[in-house]
Design an enzyme around this catalytic site. Structure first.
Site, PDB file in Angstrom:
ATOM      1  N   ASP A 281       4.746 -11.579  13.159  1.00 13.12           N
ATOM      2  CA  ASP A 281       3.297 -11.403  13.174  1.00 13.12           C
ATOM      3  C   ASP A 281       2.653 -11.611  11.807  1.00 13.12           C
ATOM      4  O   ASP A 281       1.457 -11.849  11.712  1.00 13.12           O
ATOM      5  CB  ASP A 281       2.891 -10.053  13.792  1.00 13.12           C
ATOM      6  N   ARG A 282       3.453 -11.529  10.746  1.00  8.70           N
ATOM      7  CA  ARG A 282       2.877 -11.752   9.413  1.00  8.70           C
ATOM      8  C   ARG A 282       3.093 -13.181   8.958  1.00  8.70           C
ATOM      9  O   ARG A 282       3.974 -13.865   9.461  1.00  8.70           O
ATOM     10  CB  ARG A 282       3.541 -10.830   8.385  1.00  8.70           C
TER      11      ARG A 282
ATOM     12  N   ASP B  64       7.458 -12.989   9.119  1.00  8.32           N
ATOM     13  CA  ASP B  64       8.274 -11.781   8.913  1.00  8.32           C
ATOM     14  C   ASP B  64       9.246 -11.519  10.062  1.00  8.32           C
ATOM     15  O   ASP B  64       9.400 -12.342  10.967  1.00  8.32           O
ATOM     16  CB  ASP B  64       7.374 -10.564   8.684  1.00  8.32           C
TER      17      ASP B  64
ATOM     18  N   SER C  80       9.250  -4.623  12.227  1.00  8.97           N
ATOM     19  CA  SER C  80       8.481  -5.636  11.516  1.00  8.97           C
ATOM     20  C   SER C  80       9.238  -6.251  10.338  1.00  8.97           C
ATOM     21  O   SER C  80      10.310  -6.811  10.507  1.00  8.97           O
ATOM     22  CB  SER C  80       7.151  -5.045  11.076  1.00  8.97           C
ATOM     23  N   HIS C  81       8.708  -6.061   9.145  1.00 12.18           N
ATOM     24  CA  HIS C  81       9.244  -6.694   7.944  1.00 12.18           C
ATOM     25  C   HIS C  81      10.297  -5.819   7.264  1.00 12.18           C
ATOM     26  O   HIS C  81      10.818  -6.190   6.216  1.00 12.18           O
ATOM     27  CB  HIS C  81       8.092  -6.939   6.977  1.00 12.18           C
TER      28      HIS C  81
ATOM     29  N   ASP D 148       9.316  -9.825  12.824  1.00  3.92           N
ATOM     30  CA  ASP D 148       8.905  -9.948  14.223  1.00  3.92           C
ATOM     31  C   ASP D 148       7.845 -11.021  14.442  1.00  3.92           C
ATOM     32  O   ASP D 148       7.293 -11.134  15.538  1.00  3.92           O
ATOM     33  CB  ASP D 148       8.408  -8.596  14.750  1.00  3.92           C
TER      34      ASP D 148
ATOM     35  N   LYS E  35      -1.481  -9.641  15.289  1.00 10.67           N
ATOM     36  CA  LYS E  35      -1.555 -10.696  14.302  1.00 10.67           C
ATOM     37  C   LYS E  35      -0.467 -11.713  14.633  1.00 10.67           C
ATOM     38  O   LYS E  35       0.483 -11.395  15.351  1.00 10.67           O
ATOM     39  CB  LYS E  35      -1.416 -10.143  12.892  1.00 10.67           C
TER      40      LYS E  35
HETATM   41  C1  G1P Z   1       1.256  -1.738   6.621  1.00  8.07           C
HETATM   42  C2  G1P Z   1       0.095  -2.605   6.182  1.00  8.07           C
HETATM   43  C3  G1P Z   1      -0.938  -2.678   7.276  1.00  8.07           C
HETATM   44  C4  G1P Z   1      -0.288  -3.172   8.566  1.00  8.07           C
HETATM   45  C5  G1P Z   1       0.921  -2.312   8.901  1.00  8.07           C
HETATM   46  C6  G1P Z   1       1.678  -2.869  10.090  1.00  8.07           C
HETATM   47  O1  G1P Z   1       0.805  -0.440   6.891  1.00  8.07           O
HETATM   48  O2  G1P Z   1      -0.480  -2.121   4.995  1.00  8.07           O
HETATM   49  O3  G1P Z   1      -1.966  -3.541   6.884  1.00  8.07           O
HETATM   50  O4  G1P Z   1      -1.195  -3.134   9.626  1.00  8.07           O
HETATM   51  O5  G1P Z   1       1.809  -2.276   7.801  1.00  8.07           O
HETATM   52  O6  G1P Z   1       2.176  -4.144   9.848  1.00  8.07           O
HETATM   53  P1  G1P Z   1       0.903   0.756   5.821  1.00  8.07           P
HETATM   54  O7  G1P Z   1       2.347   0.866   5.417  1.00  8.07           O
HETATM   55  O8  G1P Z   1       0.055   0.364   4.656  1.00  8.07           O
HETATM   56  O9  G1P Z   1       0.379   1.949   6.558  1.00  8.07           O
HETATM   57 ZN    ZN Z   2       5.599  -7.709  11.547  1.00  8.72          ZN
END
Ligand code: G1P
Ligand code: ZN
Length: 543
Positions: free
Chosen positions: A281-282, A277, A113-114, A279, A376
């Site tokens: 999705d954000r 981000d 992800s990010h 990938d 998302k």
């Molecule tokens: C974090 C975000 C959560 C999101 C997840 C995946 O998780 O807070 O909302 O769904 O990344 O992108 P966390 O690190 O808080 O468990």
């Molecule tokens: Zn992501």
């Protein structure tokens, strides 16, 4: 071709979090690590036999090699077909769409992800199910169980597959279809949104900057915004996906998307700014000098979604993760539709979306999406905003001001304490938990606790129960603090403190959020003793 059965032994640390398994890239590259996990997935879902999978990732370091391994293992385990994005590059929402559109048995999404990418940064792998959404708790548990008992995995002895040419090829008995990653996604977006209206908006001189942060949405955004919707060339910045995301954190928030924030607050700021981000999705939404919190964005999109063709019949309901501000609930109430409060993580929205109970979902962590896929979707949120701006003719700042005047403003912020010693973080949470029965009625400054609990969730669709989802302290006067440990961090523990305060006085809507929340911030520290226990005098990240 030769199928090798390789002897192996369980490797510790293969328990997946809310978004699949995320570890350091070097861990994934270590002997048997990736292979064990892939075999555990194939076993955990029953088997690969005769199945069709979508495979793609966000292009981070190790993406190409990992895809080849997954292909060789899927073939060795009897999969019938793999649908692979060209060059292995696929955004998470586009992967979700392909899984659904081609009625496949699921998909492998390679991403952290990010989180930053590179040999010394992070890598990740998750399995999504045939509905296009993240594996359910039951499947994740089955996969984890397999990682603890694995003794062998199967892999084909074969050359790398060329993933550059769109078309069909074979890997032993498995068919590989290499597809354009953008085309199907673009068609879906064109169905949901009024592309003509957005095209006219750009033609009329509306300017935007989209920061792809050197990540996966670059090709999607360039094609859809610039080629199809007519935004000027250069609207998309940092549009080429790089294995290390240019050395940055591909996380669309004001801290990491500082280049975009600089542009949006600068002298020649365009009308609209957005980022996505690693990938895809954000999302982050920002008007000229007007940052929109993800919680506010969810509320605004909920209020105006009917302006887009895909949602013109109205919404069945809206869902938000528990720590997300209650702004969307207030809109739902005014629309007369249900609002659902779920644990953190997109997978909890899946049952509500599948059952048609919710149409739009969102999280405070910059994730918004709808029933069009089961992830998302960053670009989707940007396009819905553009559709709303085109339909109303209003600026981001005016849309938000009007929204707050009508529904009230939920001042909101999240304070993160990163890489905290795990024992310290766990005992902080344990002590908070044990203090819960005594908190109600206690005052911290001007704030009096009206209710305090640990969030647990009973899924209204499948009846599953999820506990231990964060400690909530509610105060009289519609203020709230939530304490939660992150499930996605890769180092120590990350303590997340979510702060919220409702303001309904029309002349009090333009305050700095940290200032508006100062009483809640002080109460949070007094309740959890964050500074004393962590030895930190301030959060590492404030969003
Ligand atoms: C974090 C975000 C959560 C999101 C997840 C995946 O998780 O807070 O909302 O769904 O990344 O992108 P966390 O690190 O808080 O468990
Ligand atoms: Zn992501």
């Amino acid at each position: 071709m030769l199928i090798n059965t390789v002897q192996t032994a369980p490797i510790a640390g293969q328990k997946a979090g809310t978004s699949g398994l995320r570890r350091k890239t070097r861990d994934f590259m270590a002997p048997h690590f990736l292979e064990n996990y892939v075999q555990a997935i194939l076993d955990g879902i029953g088997s690969a036999d005769g199945k069709t999978f979508v495979i793609g990732g966000d292009g981070r370091y190790f993406n190409p090699q990992a895809i080849q391994t997954i292909l060789r293992m899927a073939a060795a385990n009897g999969a019938a077909k793999a649908i692979v994005a060209q060059n292995g590059l696929l955004s998470t929402p586009a992967a979700s769409n392909l899984i659904r559109q081609y009625k496949t048995d699921g998909g492998f999404i390679l991403s952290a992800s990010h989180n930053p990418g590179g040999i010394d940064e992070d890598f990740g792998l998750k399995f999504n199910m045939s509905n296009g959404g993240p594996a359910t708790e039951a499947i994740t548990d089955a996969i984890f169980t397999r990682t603890k008992e694995i003794t062998e995995y199967k892999v084909l002895e074969a050359q790398d597959v060329d993933l550059e040419q769109i078309g069909t090829t074979q890997l032993d008995d498995m068919t590989i279809e290499i597809v354009d990653p953008v085309a199907d996604y673009e068609n879906l977006m064109a169905e949901l949104f009024d592309f003509d209206a957005i095209h006219a908006l750009f033609k009329g001189g509306f300017r935007m900057t989209f920061d792809a942060m050197h990540a996966i949405t670059g090709p999607y955004a360039i094609h859809i915004l610039e080629d199809v919707l007519g935004a000027p060339t250069g609207t998309v910045i940092n549009g080429t996906p790089l294995p290390d995301f240019g050395g940055g954190h591909p996380d669309p928030n004001p801290i990491w998307a500082h280049e975009l924030m600089g542009i949006m607050t600068g002298p020649n700021a365009p009308d609209f700014g957005a980022a996505s981000d690693g990938d895809g999705d954000r999302n982050m939404i920002v008007g000229r000098g007007a940052y929109v919190t993800p919680s506010d964005s969810l509320a605004l999109l909920t209020a105006h979604a009917h302006l887009a063709p895909g949602y013109k019949g109205g919404l069945a309901g809206v869902a938000r993760s528990m720590p997300t501000s209650t702004a969307a609930d207030r809109v739902a109430k005014s629309l007369g539709i249900p609002a659902f409060e779920t644990p953190t993580g997109w997978k909890f929205f899946g049952t509500l979306l599948d059952a048609g109970k919710a149409t739009i979902c969102g999280e405070e962590s910059a994730g918004t999406g709808s029933n069009h896929v089961r992830e998302k979707d960053g670009l989707w949120a940007v396009l819905l905003w553009l559709n709303i701006i085109a339909s109303t003719g209003k600026s981001v700042a005016d849309l938000m001001t009007d929204h707050w005047q009508r529904h009230g403003r939920n001042y909101y912020s999240r304070h993160d304490y990163e890489a905290v010693d795990s024992d310290i973080a766990n005992s902080l949470m344990d002590d908070l938990r044990s203090s819960l029965p005594n908190l109600t009625g206690q005052s911290f400054g001007d704030l009096t606790v009206s209710k305090a609990d640990e969030f647990a969730y009973d899924d209204p669709v499948d009846g599953s129960h999820t506990s231990g989802q964060g400690i909530r302290v509610m105060f009289e006067g519609d203020a709230r603090v939530v304490f939660r440990l992150s499930g996605t961090g890769t180092q120590g523990a990350t303590l997340r403190v979510y702060l919220e305060q409702l303001e309904t006085e029309a002349d009090q809507m333009k305050k700095d959020p940290q200032e508006a929340l100062s009483a809640v911030i002080a109460a949070a520290d007094a309740i959890a003793q964050i500074r004393t226990r962590t030895g930190r005098d301030k959060p590492d990240v404030i969003t």
